[in-house]
Structures are given as structure tokens and as C-alpha cells.
Write an enzyme that holds these catalytic residues in place. Structure first.
Site, PDB file in Angstrom:
ATOM      1  NE  ARG A   1     -10.768 -22.436 -18.169  1.00  0.00           N
ATOM      2  CZ  ARG A   1     -10.445 -23.732 -18.301  1.00  0.00           C
ATOM      3  NH1 ARG A   1     -11.131 -24.491 -19.161  1.00  0.00           N
ATOM      4  NH2 ARG A   1      -9.496 -24.275 -17.563  1.00  0.00           N
TER       5      ARG A   1
ATOM      6  CB  SER B   1      -7.968 -17.709 -13.709  1.00  0.00           C
ATOM      7  OG  SER B   1      -7.331 -18.786 -13.039  1.00  0.00           O
TER       8      SER B   1
ATOM      9  CD  GLU C   1     -10.563 -18.147 -16.874  1.00  0.00           C
ATOM     10  OE1 GLU C   1     -10.942 -18.908 -15.967  1.00  0.00           O
ATOM     11  OE2 GLU C   1      -9.481 -18.296 -17.481  1.00  0.00           O
TER      12      GLU C   1
END
Length: 313
Positions: A179, A228, A303
């Protein structure tokens, strides 16, 4: 070019473009959370050349931020200083380059790339069916789902620098990890080339249908959410710690603050129950992080990208 003269001093400093400028532009309607303040100026470029013209002529002291479809974005209640760039129809093309490659503009929603690949009989891009957002964000954060990540399929991407320079980046140039990418923050992606493989349409569709069913069963996709909220501390390791399990163990499932709530369905999702503010959502997220830290010793990392100014009181 559309201009609303409420802060002419800022618009007077911006270059002439073929796209549109809008001052004091509400950003809440452009985000999945439906919260946040306004952009001082919202710029929608006509195409990549127009974007380059703007960036080359925009004074260095004016902050510039690009946003996509607002799926993984939390805009604070005080809005965003400077110019917010939102790529529009000039960045939504999708084409099959050869037997196994697809090129797409960076305003293309991830799901649309997956569907285009299906229609072309190409496999390898099905995982994008399970990722909310657009390709520009997917490139920036190495978006992934269901065992695959952007780094697995990206060949190269086109971008424009803050100085208006056009650049091409290879997969290796991104320095991808879980990520995350190492690409300079000031680069704005305009298009990307993806590697797929020839496949059976029925099998590809079946995999995409499975992803759709899995998301509907496990995630609050019909709520005002940002996807998320926190990165999994274990990254892509299937045996590593999962954010949702840590949140659940900390007793935060269903936790509320103002109009914000930790989803009962999937507790790594924050939702706007109807009247949440950006402060409600960010404050709730920080409370979740504190609880997880206290109960597990693990510090969750956001995130969701949080941007903008706090509201003035």
C-alpha cells in the site's frame, strides 16, 4: 472556462486553461464519505496537455492537490487550501494496446478497467473489481485485493510533474511495497499501461462475480464509507495480523462518535451514518487506533488519506 469570482486574487494568479476553474467548490459531494469543506479552487483539466499547461504556469507557492473519485479520501471540515485538481472525462479512455495489454486513463474507476479486460477476454485484472477508487490512486498506493496488487500488473505510467514536465515511469520506478510507492508526491498520473493475459471470458466473469459477492457479504459497500480505514499490520502476509481483528478485539466494533460509526459489518470500515463531520470520522479513527494500541501494542496506520484544514471555531 468557467470561473466564479469570489476570490479573484487567487484566480488572477492562475494560468489560462481550456478546462474549468471553480472557486470555493464544495468537496463533500465528490467524496464517498460525503463530508468535508470546500476547495479554494477546483480545477478540472481538459486533458493531459491542459494539466501540464496549468502546472507549468501555477506559482510554486500555491498548494496543489489531486483527488480522484474520493473513495479513499477524508477531507477535513476546513476545506483545502490552494488548488484541488480533479481529473475528468479527458482521462477516462480505455484501449487494448495489443493481445495482452490495456492502457487506461487515470480517472478510470478500477472496476471499469476490470470490466474492459473481461470484455476483451483478458485475465489478470479481475482483482480491480474489488477495489473502490480510480486508477490514479491505485498507482499511488499500490492498491490491491484478493491476493493481487497493482505492482503485479503495471508496466508503466505517464505522469506530469509540478513543473509541468511529462514523464514516463516504469514499474521499477515506483519502488512499490504494501500500500505504498516511493514516487514523488508532486507527480500526477495521467494514464497507465497494464499487463494481462489471454483468458476465458466465462472463467474471468466467474472470478469477478465471486469478488462482487464477497464484497457485498463482508463490506458495507452501500454505506457512506471510505473503504479500508487502516493498513493491515501484516501487509500481504496471510498469516499476519489483520486490522479488523485487532479492532474487534479492542471492542471497537460499532463504536460511535457524532455521526460516525465503526461498521458493525466490517470493523475496518468507518461509515457516515448521515450527519457525520470530517472531525467525527477522523476523531473516531484516532480513538480506534488508541484502543488497538492499548490492547495489542500495535499502532495501526491510516490507509485512508486525510487532507485539508481543521474547521475554524
Amino acid at each position: 472556462m468557467t470561473q466564479t469570482q469570489t476570490h479573484p486574487s487567487l484566480l488572477d494568479r492562475l494560468p489560462k486553461v481550456r478546462g474549468s476553474y471553480k472557486e470555493n467548490a464544495p468537496l463533500a459531494p465528490l467524496t464517498w464519505f460525503r463530508v468535508g469543506g470546500a476547495a479554494d479552487v477546483l480545477f478540472t483539466p481538459a486533458d493531459a496537455d491542459d494539466l501540464a499547461t496549468f502546472l507549468a504556469g501555477c506559482p510554486d507557492d500555491i498548494p496543489v492537490l489531486v483527488v480522484g473519485v474520493g473513495s479513499n479520501l477524508l477531507v477535513r471540515d476546513g476545506g483545502i487550501e490552494g488548488v484541488v485538481i480533479r481529473l475528468g472525462s479527458g482521462f477516462t479512455s480505455i484501449e487494448r494496446v495489443d493481445d495482452t495489454k490495456m492502457r487506461a486513463g487515470c480517472a478510470v474507476p478500477d472496476i471499469m478497467l476490470a470490466k474492459a479486460a473481461l470484455n476483451a477476454g483478458l485475465t489478470g485484472l479481475e482483482f480491480y473489481r474489488g477495489i473502490p477508487g480510480a486508477l490514479g490512486g491505485a498507482l499511488r498506493m499500490n492498491a490491491g485485493a484478493y491476493g493481487h496488487e497493482t505492482k503485479d500488473v503495471l508496466i508503466e505510467a505517464e505522469a506530469v510533474s509540478r513543473k509541468g514536465e511529462r514523464v514516463t515511469l516504469s514499474n521499477a520506478d515506483f519502488g512499490y511495497s504494501y500500500r505504498h510507492s516511493e514516487v514523488a508526491d508532486d507527480l500526477i498520473f495521467t494514464s497507465a499501461l497494464f499487463q494481462a493475459a489471454l483468458g476465458d471470458k466465462d472463467e474471468i466473469k466467474a472470478r469477478m462475480d465471486d469478488i462482487t459477492s464477497s464484497r457485498e457479504d463482508s463490506q458495507p459497500i452501500k454505506s457512506r464509507t471510505g473503504g479500508s480505514t487502516f493498513k493491515n499490520p501484516g501487509g500481504t502476509n496471510p498469516d499476519g495480523p489483520k486490522a479488523w481483528k485487532l479492532i474487534d478485539a479492542a471492542g471497537a466494533r460499532g463504536l460511535k462518535r457524532g455521526g460516525a460509526q465503526v461498521s458493525e459489518q466490517h470493523c475496518n470500515f468507518l461509515i457516515n451514518t448521515g450527519d457525520a463531520t470530517g472531525s467525527d470520522l477522523e476523531g473516531l479513527g484516532e480513538e480506534v487506533r488508541a484502543r488497538v494500541k492499548e490492547t495489542s501494542g500495535i499502532e495501526l496506520q491510516w490507509e485512508i488519506k486525510r487532507v485539508g484544514r481543521e474547521a475554524q471555531t
